[in-house]
Design an enzyme around this catalytic site. Structure first.
Site, PDB file in Angstrom:
ATOM      1  N   HIS A 125      -3.476   2.675   4.129  1.00  0.00           N
ATOM      2  CA  HIS A 125      -2.288   1.718   4.026  1.00  0.00           C
ATOM      3  C   HIS A 125      -1.538   1.112   5.191  1.00  0.00           C
ATOM      4  CE1 HIS A 125       1.612   0.604   2.161  1.00  0.00           C
ATOM      5  NE2 HIS A 125       1.366   0.978   0.968  1.00  0.00           N
ATOM      6  N   HIS A 126      -1.178  -0.006   4.976  1.00  0.00           N
ATOM      7  CA  HIS A 126      -0.652  -0.921   6.122  1.00  0.00           C
ATOM      8  C   HIS A 126       0.537  -0.306   6.839  1.00  0.00           C
ATOM      9  CE1 HIS A 126      -0.801  -4.167   8.531  1.00  0.00           C
ATOM     10  NE2 HIS A 126      -1.303  -5.117   7.715  1.00  0.00           N
ATOM     11  N   ALA A 127       1.233   0.666   6.076  1.00  0.00           N
ATOM     12  CA  ALA A 127       2.139   1.490   6.691  1.00  0.00           C
ATOM     13  C   ALA A 127       1.904   2.314   7.843  1.00  0.00           C
ATOM     14  CB  ALA A 127       3.040   2.512   5.719  1.00  0.00           C
TER      15      ALA A 127
END
Length: 464
Positions: free
Chosen positions: A138-140
């Site tokens: 995930h980009h988080a």
């Protein structure tokens, strides 16, 4: 526990069932180099050993309704490699069409937020005995540079080399720790109380930013403003369906072009994107008279002192797709990139990170759902046409769990209003080009990727 920065958390808040905000990598491997030979069980055991020494792979999200700030990372006490590593075979007859369909399907599946936000799919049955790995995070938890660094830490320079992050017993050298509901809520309250002071500090810089942009635009020294890009078929609302295409280019040829024209590798990469899109759109009578505008993520890891995993700013640049001659297109594109870089530097490395701190799930999440439901991306002027990212990789061979990496195609997310993403990564003497798009907006993505080699051939001919 470790609290997410506003920019990291915004990728959680802005995610919808159609707008999946994970980054992916398609890795092709030669398993013949694995000491003792390949088996899925052995690969799984070795991956488990390595990720247990890397806390980024074992942290999971935690939040509660009393938390007024962003969520936190904590160690997953129930981490199990079998929940993250999966095995699948290529459908018959195993050609490019079947592979692309499988890769697109995997890229279009959301990550489970109750577990650490990553997964890998081992894909067996490729031609010539190769295997592939589709890795998603995930980009988080990862930007382009961070994701590449994490993958490199799973790799070695020889087949039998263990990564430097691993310990003898496979335990973590550091971790995200744990956090109870009370600690999360109290820490969130402290962050919430500081927000007015942070906002008061940032507001005075907003007006000079706008007036400075206008002044630069009058002098011809500004990057393109948002909402000034021409509309293309893939500048629309996206669906969840994804399509992937990829190719490899000779990096030495790219460098020869760079040297002949006195530009940078990134200038050549952006011109190749422009050339491919120009051919693709012209064949369909969809080429606009004005230049396409790309949003280019810029790493600020070396210049930002802000916390968080995502250390990026956003640069807008003209691809100069409106110029027919490839050599002139490259020169004009390089000039546009120089202007955009200077302007982006003047804005500041931490602008995006600073303002993202004020993001929140209630406002951002609701706004994003309304934006998608009302199809607003198709009603307002186009912000930018696509995202183009260039991630430098090592010039030497890499071995993933003992298997020689023959290709590594990075794949970023696509957004409502910008349903195409092009990401490139250099590795050894090759430039790996990965394209991902909304399948309902760009159904023939292979036609676009095939134009990249033609664009490089044009530039190489012009360089001689």
């Amino acid at each position: 526990m470790e609290r997410l920065s506003g920019l990291d958390a915004s990728f959680l808040y802005l995610e919808t069932p159609a707008q999946l905000l994970h980054v992916s990598g398609l890795i092709e491997l030669d398993p013949s180099t694995i000491p003792g030979g390949y088996s899925f069980a052995a690969l799984s055991a070795e991956l488990d050993r390595r990720v247990r020494s890397m806390p980024e792979f074992r942290r999971t999200l935690r939040d509660n309704r009393f938390n007024l700030d962003h969520p936190v990372w904590v160690d997953d006490p129930d981490f199990d490699i079998d929940r993250h590593l999966h095995r699948i075979a290529v459908p018959e007859p195993g050609g490019r069409a079947e592979l692309a369909e499988l890769y697109g399907h995997l890229a279009g599946q959301p990550l489970d937020r109750t577990r650490p936000l990553w997964e890998m799919w081992v894909i067996e049955g490729l031609p010539d005995g190769k295997i592939a790995v589709m890795a998603k995070m995930h980009h988080a938890g990862a930007d382009g540079v961070t994701g590449a660094n994490l993958m490199s830490r799973l790799c070695g320079l020889t087949p039998d080399e263990s990564p430097s992050s691993a310990t003898d017993n496979g335990t973590a050298t550091n971790s995200a720790g744990d956090g109870g509901d009370l600690a999360i809520a109290l820490g969130g309250l402290a962050g919430f109380v500081r927000r007015p002071l942070e906002l008061a500090r940032l507001l005075p810089s907003a007006t000079p930013l706008l007036t400075g942009w206008i002044s630069r635009a009058r002098r011809g020294a500004a990057m393109p403003a948002p909402f000034t890009a021409p509309r293309l078929p893939f500048n629309a609302n996206i669906t969840r369906r994804r399509i992937i295409a990829y190719t490899q280019l000779d990096l030495n040829t790219v460098k020869q072009v760079k040297n002949a024209f006195g530009v940078k590798v990134n200038d050549v990469v952006l011109t190749l994107v422009a050339s491919a899109l120009r051919s693709y759109l012209a064949e369909r009578d969809e080429l606009p008279d004005t230049s396409l505008v790309a949003m280019v993520p810029v790493s600020v890891h070396a210049s930002s002192d802000r916390p968080g995993t995502n250390q990026v700013s956003a640069m807008f640049t003209q691809l100069r797709s409106d110029i027919a001659d490839p050599a002139e297109r490259l020169r004009a594109g390089a000039e546009a990139n120089d202007v955009a870089k200077l302007h982006n530097n003047a804005i500041g490395a931490t602008l995006l990170q600073d303002w993202a701190q004020f993001s929140g799930p209630a406002v951002f999440g609701t706004a994003m759902r309304v934006y998608a439901d009302l199809r607003l991306a198709e009603r307002h002027p186009v912000i930018h046409n696509l995202v183009v990212s260039n991630v430098p990789g090592p010039p030497v061979p890499l071995y993933f769990l003992g298997a020689h990496i023959t290709a590594m195609y990075p794949l970023g997310p696509v957004f409502h209003g910008a349903g195409l993403n092009v990401t490139v990564m250099s590795l050894e003497d090759r430039l790996n080009v990965g394209l991902i798009a909304c399948q309902d907006l760009v159904p023939d993505l292979w036609s676009l990727v095939d134009d990249f080699q033609h664009g490089l051939d044009e530039l190489a001919a012009a360089a001689n």
